[in-house]
Design a protein around this motif. Sequence first.
Motif, mmCIF file in Angstrom:
data_model
loop_
_atom_site.group_PDB
_atom_site.id
_atom_site.type_symbol
_atom_site.label_atom_id
_atom_site.label_comp_id
_atom_site.label_asym_id
_atom_site.label_seq_id
_atom_site.Cartn_x
_atom_site.Cartn_y
_atom_site.Cartn_z
ATOM 1 N N CYS A 109 0.836 -1.213 0.000
ATOM 2 C CA CYS A 109 0.000 0.000 0.000
ATOM 3 C C CYS A 109 0.865 1.254 0.000
ATOM 4 C CB CYS A 109 -0.911 0.028 1.222
ATOM 5 S SG CYS A 109 -2.305 -1.080 1.146
ATOM 6 N N VAL A 110 1.866 1.278 0.859
ATOM 7 C CA VAL A 110 2.727 2.458 0.963
ATOM 8 C C VAL A 110 3.553 2.639 -0.309
ATOM 9 C CG1 VAL A 110 4.666 3.466 2.234
ATOM 10 C CG2 VAL A 110 2.796 2.381 3.475
ATOM 11 N N LEU A 111 4.106 1.549 -0.839
ATOM 12 C CA LEU A 111 4.910 1.648 -2.059
ATOM 13 C C LEU A 111 4.069 2.081 -3.259
ATOM 14 C CD1 LEU A 111 7.210 -1.488 -1.697
ATOM 15 C CD2 LEU A 111 7.799 0.916 -1.298
ATOM 16 N N LEU A 112 2.835 1.599 -3.314
ATOM 17 C CA LEU A 112 1.953 1.967 -4.425
ATOM 18 C C LEU A 112 1.593 3.446 -4.423
ATOM 19 C CD1 LEU A 112 -0.524 -1.005 -4.881
ATOM 20 C CD2 LEU A 112 1.005 -0.037 -6.585
ATOM 21 N N CYS A 113 1.641 4.078 -3.257
ATOM 22 C CA CYS A 113 1.365 5.518 -3.203
ATOM 23 C C CYS A 113 2.317 6.279 -4.114
ATOM 24 C CB CYS A 113 1.505 6.037 -1.768
ATOM 25 S SG CYS A 113 0.172 5.561 -0.689
ATOM 26 N N GLY A 114 3.550 5.836 -4.200
ATOM 27 C CA GLY A 114 4.522 6.502 -5.052
ATOM 28 C C GLY A 114 4.550 5.985 -6.471
ATOM 29 N N MET A 115 3.989 4.801 -6.689
ATOM 30 C CA MET A 115 4.059 4.174 -8.005
ATOM 31 C C MET A 115 2.791 4.333 -8.835
ATOM 32 S SD MET A 115 5.824 0.541 -7.027
ATOM 33 C CE MET A 115 5.200 -0.146 -8.532
ATOM 34 N N VAL A 116 1.787 4.955 -8.290
ATOM 35 C CA VAL A 116 0.466 4.978 -8.922
ATOM 36 C C VAL A 116 0.475 5.614 -10.309
ATOM 37 C CG1 VAL A 116 -1.170 6.868 -8.500
ATOM 38 C CG2 VAL A 116 -1.567 4.677 -7.518
ATOM 39 N N THR A 117 1.314 6.598 -10.532
ATOM 40 C CA THR A 117 1.332 7.266 -11.829
ATOM 41 C C THR A 117 2.294 6.607 -12.812
ATOM 42 O OG1 THR A 117 2.967 8.835 -10.994
ATOM 43 C CG2 THR A 117 0.646 9.494 -10.890
ATOM 44 N N ARG A 118 3.030 5.620 -12.370
ATOM 45 C CA ARG A 118 3.958 4.916 -13.253
ATOM 46 C C ARG A 118 3.243 3.774 -13.968
ATOM 47 N NH1 ARG A 118 9.617 4.885 -9.971
ATOM 48 N NH2 ARG A 118 9.605 7.122 -9.605
ATOM 49 N N ALA B 175 -2.643 -1.065 -12.234
ATOM 50 C CA ALA B 175 -2.905 -2.508 -12.310
ATOM 51 C C ALA B 175 -2.507 -3.201 -11.008
ATOM 52 C CB ALA B 175 -2.154 -3.122 -13.482
ATOM 53 N N LEU B 176 -1.381 -2.806 -10.421
ATOM 54 C CA LEU B 176 -0.992 -3.363 -9.121
ATOM 55 C C LEU B 176 -2.012 -2.986 -8.055
ATOM 56 C CD1 LEU B 176 2.874 -2.869 -8.963
ATOM 57 C CD2 LEU B 176 1.626 -5.015 -8.874
ATOM 58 N N GLY B 177 -2.542 -1.777 -8.151
ATOM 59 C CA GLY B 177 -3.591 -1.357 -7.219
ATOM 60 C C GLY B 177 -4.820 -2.234 -7.336
ATOM 61 N N TRP B 178 -5.194 -2.584 -8.583
ATOM 62 C CA TRP B 178 -6.339 -3.481 -8.772
ATOM 63 C C TRP B 178 -6.046 -4.861 -8.197
ATOM 64 C CZ3 TRP B 178 -10.970 -2.037 -9.072
ATOM 65 C CH2 TRP B 178 -11.326 -0.888 -9.763
ATOM 66 N N ALA B 179 -4.814 -5.344 -8.353
ATOM 67 C CA ALA B 179 -4.439 -6.647 -7.784
ATOM 68 C C ALA B 179 -4.559 -6.610 -6.260
ATOM 69 C CB ALA B 179 -3.025 -7.021 -8.206
ATOM 70 N N LEU B 180 -4.162 -5.488 -5.673
ATOM 71 C CA LEU B 180 -4.294 -5.337 -4.221
ATOM 72 C C LEU B 180 -5.765 -5.347 -3.815
ATOM 73 C CD1 LEU B 180 -2.880 -4.798 -1.488
ATOM 74 C CD2 LEU B 180 -3.122 -2.373 -1.989
ATOM 75 N N GLN B 181 -6.617 -4.712 -4.613
ATOM 76 C CA GLN B 181 -8.053 -4.700 -4.297
ATOM 77 C C GLN B 181 -8.619 -6.120 -4.324
ATOM 78 O OE1 GLN B 181 -8.865 -1.772 -3.158
ATOM 79 N NE2 GLN B 181 -6.903 -1.132 -3.966
ATOM 80 N N LEU B 182 -8.227 -6.899 -5.325
ATOM 81 C CA LEU B 182 -8.703 -8.284 -5.416
ATOM 82 C C LEU B 182 -8.201 -9.107 -4.232
ATOM 83 C CD1 LEU B 182 -8.322 -8.950 -9.239
ATOM 84 C CD2 LEU B 182 -10.426 -8.531 -7.953
#
Length: 120
Positions: A45-54, A59-66
């Motif tokens: 979650c914390v790492l994705l905060c910085g990677m969201v626009t890359r 897609a990684l965020g969607w995988a986390l949601q699943l």
Amino acid sequence: MRTLCASTLIGEFFVIGFAGLVAMKDPDLSTSTVWTVSGIAMLLCVLLCGMVTRPGGVALGWALQLALIASGVFVPTMYFLGAVFAALWWASVHFGRKVDEAKARFAAQDRSSSSTADAA
């Protein structure tokens, strides 16, 4: 988009931590397993905060949601909370992109109006 998505991910960080506390009470699950899985998810979650626009960040965020929805197998409340956060993730991505497009449009208008003013 980054701000909205990061806000959703930070909320998920806390929910995953609290779900870990609930899952720890399950006698079939070892404490180390619960905190390893929860810790990895919280770190993601914390790492994705910085990677969201890359590329691949959404897609990684969607995988986390699943994964969050699937964690309902161990903590049934997570079915509901996972669905809520998946909806928040969708809204963050959808409306965040619209805000980014509007900002770009306004920035382009400002550049064109300042270049017109300079020419005069």
